[in-house]
Design a protein around this motif. Structure first.
Motif, PDB file in Angstrom:
ATOM      1  N   VAL A  76       0.823  -1.209   0.000  1.00 24.61           N
ATOM      2  CA  VAL A  76       0.000   0.000   0.000  1.00 24.61           C
ATOM      3  C   VAL A  76       0.856   1.258   0.000  1.00 24.61           C
ATOM      4  O   VAL A  76       0.694   2.141  -0.848  1.00 24.61           O
ATOM      5  CB  VAL A  76      -0.945   0.022   1.213  1.00 24.61           C
ATOM      6  CG1 VAL A  76      -1.794   1.281   1.193  1.00 24.61           C
ATOM      7  CG2 VAL A  76      -1.832  -1.213   1.216  1.00 24.61           C
ATOM      8  N   LEU A 124      -8.669   2.780 -13.481  1.00 19.48           N
ATOM      9  CA  LEU A 124      -9.039   3.617 -12.339  1.00 19.48           C
ATOM     10  C   LEU A 124      -8.670   5.070 -12.616  1.00 19.48           C
ATOM     11  O   LEU A 124      -7.558   5.353 -13.064  1.00 19.48           O
ATOM     12  CB  LEU A 124      -8.317   3.153 -11.078  1.00 19.48           C
ATOM     13  CG  LEU A 124      -8.588   1.728 -10.623  1.00 19.48           C
ATOM     14  CD1 LEU A 124      -7.699   1.382  -9.434  1.00 19.48           C
ATOM     15  CD2 LEU A 124     -10.048   1.542 -10.264  1.00 19.48           C
ATOM     16  N   LYS A 171     -12.356   3.693  -5.119  1.00 14.49           N
ATOM     17  CA  LYS A 171     -12.343   2.266  -5.483  1.00 14.49           C
ATOM     18  C   LYS A 171     -11.121   1.585  -4.890  1.00 14.49           C
ATOM     19  O   LYS A 171     -11.185   0.447  -4.424  1.00 14.49           O
ATOM     20  CB  LYS A 171     -12.349   2.121  -7.005  1.00 14.49           C
ATOM     21  CG  LYS A 171     -13.679   2.477  -7.625  1.00 14.49           C
ATOM     22  CD  LYS A 171     -13.627   2.360  -9.147  1.00 14.49           C
ATOM     23  CE  LYS A 171     -14.928   2.919  -9.748  1.00 14.49           C
ATOM     24  NZ  LYS A 171     -14.797   3.129 -11.204  1.00 14.49           N
ATOM     25  N   LEU A 172     -10.014   2.292  -4.922  1.00 17.16           N
ATOM     26  CA  LEU A 172      -8.791   1.730  -4.365  1.00 17.16           C
ATOM     27  C   LEU A 172      -8.925   1.564  -2.849  1.00 17.16           C
ATOM     28  O   LEU A 172      -8.497   0.552  -2.276  1.00 17.16           O
ATOM     29  CB  LEU A 172      -7.615   2.650  -4.703  1.00 17.16           C
ATOM     30  CG  LEU A 172      -6.271   1.974  -4.922  1.00 17.16           C
ATOM     31  CD1 LEU A 172      -6.366   0.900  -5.976  1.00 17.16           C
ATOM     32  CD2 LEU A 172      -5.225   2.998  -5.302  1.00 17.16           C
ATOM     33  N   THR A 219     -10.889  -1.422  -2.036  1.00 19.37           N
ATOM     34  CA  THR A 219     -10.079  -2.625  -2.194  1.00 19.37           C
ATOM     35  C   THR A 219      -9.182  -2.839  -0.987  1.00 19.37           C
ATOM     36  O   THR A 219      -9.029  -3.956  -0.494  1.00 19.37           O
ATOM     37  CB  THR A 219      -9.210  -2.518  -3.462  1.00 19.37           C
ATOM     38  OG1 THR A 219     -10.054  -2.302  -4.584  1.00 19.37           O
ATOM     39  CG2 THR A 219      -8.400  -3.778  -3.666  1.00 19.37           C
ATOM     40  N   ILE A 220      -8.603  -1.745  -0.518  1.00 15.35           N
ATOM     41  CA  ILE A 220      -7.728  -1.861   0.648  1.00 15.35           C
ATOM     42  C   ILE A 220      -8.523  -2.314   1.869  1.00 15.35           C
ATOM     43  O   ILE A 220      -8.110  -3.212   2.608  1.00 15.35           O
ATOM     44  CB  ILE A 220      -7.023  -0.509   0.919  1.00 15.35           C
ATOM     45  CG1 ILE A 220      -6.069  -0.181  -0.229  1.00 15.35           C
ATOM     46  CG2 ILE A 220      -6.270  -0.546   2.233  1.00 15.35           C
ATOM     47  CD1 ILE A 220      -5.459   1.205  -0.159  1.00 15.35           C
ATOM     48  N   PHE A 261     -11.284  -3.986   1.882  1.00 15.84           N
ATOM     49  CA  PHE A 261     -11.641  -5.382   1.637  1.00 15.84           C
ATOM     50  C   PHE A 261     -10.478  -6.305   1.979  1.00 15.84           C
ATOM     51  O   PHE A 261     -10.631  -7.339   2.630  1.00 15.84           O
ATOM     52  CB  PHE A 261     -12.031  -5.536   0.168  1.00 15.84           C
ATOM     53  CG  PHE A 261     -12.282  -6.934  -0.262  1.00 15.84           C
ATOM     54  CD1 PHE A 261     -13.489  -7.566   0.031  1.00 15.84           C
ATOM     55  CD2 PHE A 261     -11.326  -7.639  -0.986  1.00 15.84           C
ATOM     56  CE1 PHE A 261     -13.722  -8.868  -0.377  1.00 15.84           C
ATOM     57  CE2 PHE A 261     -11.554  -8.939  -1.393  1.00 15.84           C
ATOM     58  CZ  PHE A 261     -12.750  -9.555  -1.089  1.00 15.84           C
ATOM     59  N   MET A 262      -9.281  -5.872   1.555  1.00 13.93           N
ATOM     60  CA  MET A 262      -8.096  -6.680   1.796  1.00 13.93           C
ATOM     61  C   MET A 262      -7.860  -6.864   3.289  1.00 13.93           C
ATOM     62  O   MET A 262      -7.602  -7.969   3.763  1.00 13.93           O
ATOM     63  CB  MET A 262      -6.898  -5.995   1.143  1.00 13.93           C
ATOM     64  CG  MET A 262      -5.685  -6.858   1.004  1.00 13.93           C
ATOM     65  SD  MET A 262      -4.415  -6.006   0.038  1.00 13.93           S
ATOM     66  CE  MET A 262      -3.930  -4.706   1.153  1.00 13.93           C
TER      67      MET A 262
END
Lengths: 194, 194
Positions: B151, B171, B181-182, B185-186, B188-189
């Motif tokens: 990250v 993106l 959106k990023l 994702t982070i 979610f990760m």
DNA sequence: AAAGTATGTAACCTATCGGTAACAAGCAAG
DNA sequence: CTTGCTTGTTACCGATAGGTTACATACTTT
């Protein structure tokens, strides 16, 4: 040189560009530098290539820098292994090639038609892979693009940085040791997420 | 200027450095440029700061660029939210500050004592956070460092790139849309991994 | 052989870079 | 008032950048 062979002279110039790029980067490619390294009069650079921009365009064309490694053939049976292999190849590519690292670095400080063309081709290649993974995994485009971005953006950053800095977050980014830990993390991530 | 006030003159010079850094980056900070922008004779730059290197060192010292945002206080109850908040702050910081982006860019092409000092402080701060997350989550150091690296390395890369390039992996990195959106994702990760 | 063209070099031009010397003017202390 | 230090400017220096002009030499074509 008094060789009187245009092809050879042009090649000599292009070789000099390559040498400068690998050692000092694209920023250092100027008429005088190229003339000195190649041993060719700078007048010929203008005569044969028009300008430094066009010379660099030719150089980029010759060494095709748009994501050129043949990626592991799409294995439709195993998404995770495919994704892992793709990123492994990406990392290898950047870690092995000084010129490619210098290109990525140059792109962060400069913009011009050649670079934009490169980026566009790269974007197309990347989206091809991302779409493939989407279909295979059933994940959303945003998700796959996001994860892919985290990896493909951090890798060039770390590769470039490793030329000036040995350790990042306690990882040795100048040796395989650090990169293997990073690869493990990436593998782990794909196992958990995809 | 004929103000005859050393403090004010020094400040004027430092302000000029700031202006140049924000617009063109550290690479463009030279004696002549600073003299022109500040309206101060370049002799005074040498007299008061010794050299451009020392001037830049002072500038970096004044605007303390080592991970300076107060990070969200450690919430020992929720590791995931803590990690998410830290990275959110990191992204905001880099997206908001042109000077900081230019600093990260400069570090990729240059090395000197000031930069090394900055990197060292940053490394310490980062490892403090990483160790905290390790203890809270029970994850291994390698794992947390790896994820954190993905990250914190991709973010500056994308932020720098966004000054020349609008889209990365589909993106929009120039607008909140892409970054949200990023961030998703982070998040979610971390939900899946920590 | 002569004319034209392709290949090459040396020398020069202007602009800009980092850096310094020489000088002018204010101000403070004796 | 004069001596001495600080603050400031102007003008210059050498090095190097990109870029061009003028000229020499070879090869090709007629």
């Amino acid at each position: 040189m008094t060789t009187r062979d245009r092809n050879q002279t042009e090649q000599r110039i292009l070789d000099a560009v390559g040498k400068i790029v690998e050692t000092e980067g694209f920023e250092a490619v100027g008429v005088n530098a190229v003339a000195n390294v190649s041993g060719v009069s700078k007048v010929l650079i203008y005569r044969y290539f028009g300008s430094i921009e066009q010379l660099l365009a030719k150089y980029l064309e010759d060494n095709d820098f748009w994501l050129n490694t043949e990626f592991p053939a799409l294995q439709h049976n195993n998404v995770k292994d495919f994704a892992k292999a793709v990123f492994r190849a990406y990392i290898d590519m950047l870690r092995k090639s000084p010129a490619l690292r210098k290109l990525y670095r140059w792109e962060l400080t400069t913009n011009n038609p050649s670079i934009e063309k490169l980026r566009q081709r790269r974007e197309e290649t990347a989206m091809g892979i991302i779409n493939a993974v989407c279909q295979m995994s059933g994940e959303s485009l945003e998700r796959v693009a996001g994860i892919s971005t985290l990896v493909t953006a951090s890798v060039p950053y770390l590769c470039i940085l490793s030329e000036n800095c040995g350790v990042y977050n306690s990882l040795e980014i100048t040796s395989d040791s650090g990169w293997n830990k990073l690869l493990e993390t990436i593998d782990f991530m794909f196992d958990k997420i995809l």
